[in-house]
Enzyme design. Structure first.
Site, short mmCIF file in Angstrom:
data_model
loop_
_atom_site.label_atom_id
_atom_site.label_comp_id
_atom_site.label_asym_id
_atom_site.label_seq_id
_atom_site.Cartn_x
_atom_site.Cartn_y
_atom_site.Cartn_z
N SER A 215 0.95 -1.18 -0.04
CA SER A 215 -0.04 -0.01 -0.15
C SER A 215 0.96 1.33 0.12
O SER A 215 1.66 1.56 1.10
CB SER A 215 -0.82 -0.01 1.21
OG SER A 215 -1.47 1.27 1.27
N HIS B 233 -1.11 -1.11 -4.41
CA HIS B 233 -2.40 -0.99 -3.67
C HIS B 233 -2.66 0.69 -3.28
O HIS B 233 -1.61 1.26 -2.79
CB HIS B 233 -2.62 -1.53 -2.40
CG HIS B 233 -3.67 -1.43 -1.61
ND1 HIS B 233 -4.90 -2.23 -2.16
CD2 HIS B 233 -4.29 -0.62 -0.53
CE1 HIS B 233 -6.12 -1.91 -1.46
NE2 HIS B 233 -5.53 -0.91 -0.37
N ASP C 19 -4.84 3.51 -1.68
CA ASP C 19 -5.74 3.90 -0.62
C ASP C 19 -6.27 5.18 -0.85
O ASP C 19 -5.74 6.27 -0.73
CB ASP C 19 -5.15 3.86 0.56
CG ASP C 19 -5.14 2.31 1.01
OD1 ASP C 19 -6.04 1.80 1.21
OD2 ASP C 19 -4.16 1.98 1.35
N MET D 233 -8.79 8.16 -0.06
CA MET D 233 -9.80 8.62 1.04
C MET D 233 -10.12 9.93 0.81
O MET D 233 -9.69 10.55 0.20
CB MET D 233 -8.86 8.49 2.37
CG MET D 233 -8.20 7.31 2.47
SD MET D 233 -6.99 7.43 4.17
CE MET D 233 -6.52 5.72 4.10
N HIS E 28 -8.45 1.04 -3.84
CA HIS E 28 -9.37 0.79 -2.67
C HIS E 28 -10.08 2.24 -2.38
O HIS E 28 -9.37 3.21 -2.02
CB HIS E 28 -8.55 0.29 -1.38
CG HIS E 28 -9.30 0.28 -0.16
ND1 HIS E 28 -8.98 0.01 1.15
CD2 HIS E 28 -10.65 0.11 -0.04
CE1 HIS E 28 -9.44 -0.12 1.85
NE2 HIS E 28 -10.95 0.24 1.29
N MET F 239 -12.08 4.51 -0.58
CA MET F 239 -12.72 4.71 0.92
C MET F 239 -13.42 5.93 0.59
O MET F 239 -13.04 7.03 1.18
CB MET F 239 -11.85 4.90 2.09
CG MET F 239 -11.27 3.33 2.30
SD MET F 239 -9.70 3.48 3.27
CE MET F 239 -8.50 3.36 1.77
N MET G 235 -11.13 -5.68 5.70
CA MET G 235 -10.36 -4.98 6.46
C MET G 235 -9.97 -5.49 7.83
O MET G 235 -10.95 -5.85 8.61
CB MET G 235 -11.14 -3.60 6.67
CG MET G 235 -11.34 -2.72 5.52
SD MET G 235 -9.99 -1.91 4.81
CE MET G 235 -8.88 -1.15 5.85
N ASP H 227 -6.33 -6.47 4.46
CA ASP H 227 -5.79 -5.20 4.40
C ASP H 227 -5.91 -4.73 5.90
O ASP H 227 -7.23 -4.60 6.46
CB ASP H 227 -6.84 -4.53 3.64
CG ASP H 227 -6.20 -2.94 3.30
OD1 ASP H 227 -4.87 -2.76 3.90
OD2 ASP H 227 -6.83 -2.27 2.61
#
Ligand code: DX5
Ligand code: ZN
Length: 214
Positions: A7, A32, A34, A36, A65, A67, A136, A172
């Site tokens: 990540s 990966h 992330d 957000m 991913h 979020m 998660m 994760d």
């Protein structure tokens, strides 16, 4: 063999192109990302422009991913920017099935993520529309948190629900050499790790040690 997805949340953003290029050479199976939005989670990270800038330095599939509360606004942009696997959260107040179908229609693998408090059974309505389930094992929002041991049984439950379908299980949060063996034994296909890999003295060895878990 379990696959490894570092990540980039724990990478050095001042030289992100070099960081992702090196991590691919050091054995990453996926990179990966992330994402957000400051709403679904309190933290803010980056959007599709950052992915587009570093994509030319990445030689493995990109695992994104999201979020985010409203992923429908960004699905197209992330896939255009180079996302090969795109994961949304089950907990959002949206038509998850149509979003998963949209991801596939745009040529990416579709993923569904469940937070620590979300039961495994919540994935059941979506099983025919999924290429991966992301479980998660920390509260989403930050890297470097402690692994939640009590989520191991959820990995086994998800594996049972998936049955013979061709759906990857990604795990994760808080993955390191101490926590990963139980995660692999419970049925994970992909380990996502931020701090453990990017803060390691020898990142290549850190990735290799995770891959060697039997
Ligand atoms: C948390 C992210 C994770 C995180 C993992 O919201 O989804 O991908 O960066 O970081 P570590 O491995 O440090 O827990
Ligand atoms: Zn993640």
């Amino acid at each position: 063999m379990v696959k490894i997805a570092p990540s980039i949340l724990s990478a050095n953003f001042a030289c992100l192109g070099q960081e992702v290029s090196e991590i691919c050479q050091q054995g990453a199976d996926f990179v990966h990302f992330d994402v957000m939005d400051g709403h679904f989670v309190s933290n803010l990270s980056f959007g599709p422009m950052v992915l587009k800038s570093v994509k030319p330095y990445i030689t493995v599939p990109v695992d994104v991913h999201l979020m985010m509360t409203n992923p429908e606004k960004y699905i197209e942009a992330f896939i255009a920017a180079g996302a090969n696997r795109l994961t949304i959260h089950q907990e959002i107040d949206e038509d998850v099935t149509s979003l998963l179908q949209q991801i596939r229609a745009l040529g990416a693998k579709a993923g569904l993520c469940i937070k620590p408090s979300t039961e495994a059974e919540k994935i059941i309505p979506y099983l025919d529309f999924l290429d991966l389930v992301l479980i998660m094992t920390v509260e989403p929002g930050f890297g470097g948190q402690a692994f939640m041991e009590d989520k191991l049984s959820k990995i086994t439950q998800v594996k049972e629900l998936i049955g013979t379908r061709n759906i990857d299980i990604e795990v994760d949060g808080g993955i390191n050499l101490q926590t990963a063996p139980a995660v692999v034994h419970a049925g994970a296909d992909v380990l996502i790790a931020g701090n453990y890999i990017f803060k390691a003295q020898d990142r290549k060895e850190a990735i290799q040690l995770l891959k060697e878990i039997k």
